[in-house]
Design a protein around this motif. Structure first.
Motif, short mmCIF file in Angstrom:
data_model
loop_
_atom_site.label_atom_id
_atom_site.label_comp_id
_atom_site.label_asym_id
_atom_site.label_seq_id
_atom_site.Cartn_x
_atom_site.Cartn_y
_atom_site.Cartn_z
N GLN A 216 22.18 8.34 8.00
CA GLN A 216 23.11 7.76 8.97
C GLN A 216 24.40 7.31 8.31
OE1 GLN A 216 20.80 4.63 10.76
NE2 GLN A 216 19.79 5.99 12.22
N VAL A 217 24.30 6.73 7.11
CA VAL A 217 25.50 6.29 6.38
C VAL A 217 26.36 7.49 6.03
CG1 VAL A 217 26.31 5.31 4.18
CG2 VAL A 217 24.51 4.15 5.48
N ARG A 218 25.74 8.59 5.55
CA ARG A 218 26.51 9.80 5.22
C ARG A 218 27.21 10.35 6.46
NH1 ARG A 218 22.07 11.01 1.99
NH2 ARG A 218 21.20 12.37 3.59
N GLU A 219 26.49 10.36 7.59
CA GLU A 219 27.09 10.85 8.83
C GLU A 219 28.29 10.00 9.24
OE1 GLU A 219 23.89 10.97 11.67
OE2 GLU A 219 22.93 12.69 10.68
N LEU A 220 28.15 8.68 9.12
CA LEU A 220 29.26 7.79 9.45
C LEU A 220 30.44 8.00 8.49
CD1 LEU A 220 27.35 4.50 10.32
CD2 LEU A 220 28.63 5.98 11.91
N GLU A 221 30.14 8.16 7.23
CA GLU A 221 31.21 8.39 6.25
C GLU A 221 31.92 9.72 6.54
OE1 GLU A 221 29.50 6.06 2.30
OE2 GLU A 221 29.11 8.19 2.53
N ASN A 222 31.16 10.74 6.89
CA ASN A 222 31.76 12.05 7.20
C ASN A 222 32.65 11.96 8.44
OD1 ASN A 222 30.58 13.33 5.04
ND2 ASN A 222 28.83 14.06 6.20
N LYS A 223 32.25 11.16 9.43
CA LYS A 223 33.06 10.99 10.64
C LYS A 223 34.38 10.28 10.33
CE LYS A 223 29.43 10.94 14.11
NZ LYS A 223 28.71 10.15 15.11
N ARG B 37 12.31 5.22 6.03
CA ARG B 37 13.37 4.41 6.65
C ARG B 37 14.63 4.46 5.81
NH1 ARG B 37 10.92 -1.32 8.09
NH2 ARG B 37 13.03 -1.59 8.91
N ILE B 38 14.49 4.39 4.49
CA ILE B 38 15.65 4.45 3.60
C ILE B 38 16.33 5.81 3.74
CG2 ILE B 38 16.36 4.58 1.17
CD1 ILE B 38 14.22 2.38 0.63
N ASP B 39 15.54 6.89 3.77
CA ASP B 39 16.11 8.23 3.94
C ASP B 39 16.91 8.33 5.23
OD1 ASP B 39 15.00 9.05 1.54
OD2 ASP B 39 13.30 10.09 2.47
N ARG C 148 0.85 -1.20 0.00
CA ARG C 148 0.00 0.00 0.00
C ARG C 148 0.88 1.24 0.00
NH1 ARG C 148 -5.11 -1.12 3.96
NH2 ARG C 148 -5.87 -2.93 2.82
N GLN C 149 0.28 2.36 -0.34
CA GLN C 149 1.02 3.61 -0.42
C GLN C 149 1.65 3.97 0.92
OE1 GLN C 149 1.61 5.41 -3.29
NE2 GLN C 149 3.06 6.48 -2.00
N ASN C 150 0.91 3.79 2.01
CA ASN C 150 1.48 4.14 3.32
C ASN C 150 2.67 3.25 3.67
OD1 ASN C 150 -0.14 1.88 3.78
ND2 ASN C 150 -0.76 2.55 5.81
N GLU C 151 2.64 1.99 3.23
CA GLU C 151 3.79 1.11 3.46
C GLU C 151 5.00 1.58 2.66
OE1 GLU C 151 1.53 -3.13 4.30
OE2 GLU C 151 1.80 -2.48 2.22
N MET C 152 4.75 2.00 1.42
CA MET C 152 5.84 2.51 0.59
C MET C 152 6.42 3.79 1.20
SD MET C 152 6.39 0.45 -1.87
CE MET C 152 7.38 1.45 -2.94
N ASP C 153 5.55 4.67 1.68
CA ASP C 153 6.01 5.91 2.29
C ASP C 153 6.85 5.63 3.54
OD1 ASP C 153 4.65 7.30 0.33
OD2 ASP C 153 2.91 7.74 1.58
#
Length: 107
Positions: free
Chosen positions: A97-104, A90-92, A80-85
């Motif tokens: 978090q990955v960008r923050e870890l890479e920057n650290k 979660r992906i965002d 459903r749309q709400n599941e996709m949202d």
């Protein structure tokens, strides 16, 4: 599968069918008036009654079609749309978090 497009097509089919039925009933009532089987007022009442019933049933049909489409999509495993949202959110968060870890690591 675009459920909104399918729903619109089914509703348009219903509207078209309703229009055809009403036109045929109008023609039949005009014939009855010409033949003297009913007076014009009765024919008009019959036509109005049938038209209002068809319009009310059209709303019920729309609800039924929406429910059936949801069931079919659920059976097919389409989220459903709400599941996709929720998943996009979660992906965002994970990407942030990955960008923050890479920057650290680069500091």
């Amino acid at each position: 599968m675009d459920s909104n497009n399918l729903l619109k097509q089914l509703l348009m089919l219903g509207v078209g069918t309703t229009s055809i039925v009403l036109e045929k009933i109008k023609e039949a009532s005009e014939d009855w008036v010409k033949d003297g089987k009913v007076d014009p007022e009765q024919a008009s009442e019959i036509l109005n009654d049938i038209a209002s019933r068809l319009k009310s049933e059209q709303g019920n049909l729309e609800t039924l079609i929406q429910r059936q489409i949801r069931n079919v999509m659920q059976d097919l495993g389409v989220p459903r749309q709400n599941e996709m949202d929720e998943l996009r959110g979660r992906i965002d968060r994970l990407e942030r978090q990955v960008r923050e870890l890479e920057n650290k690591q680069w500091r």
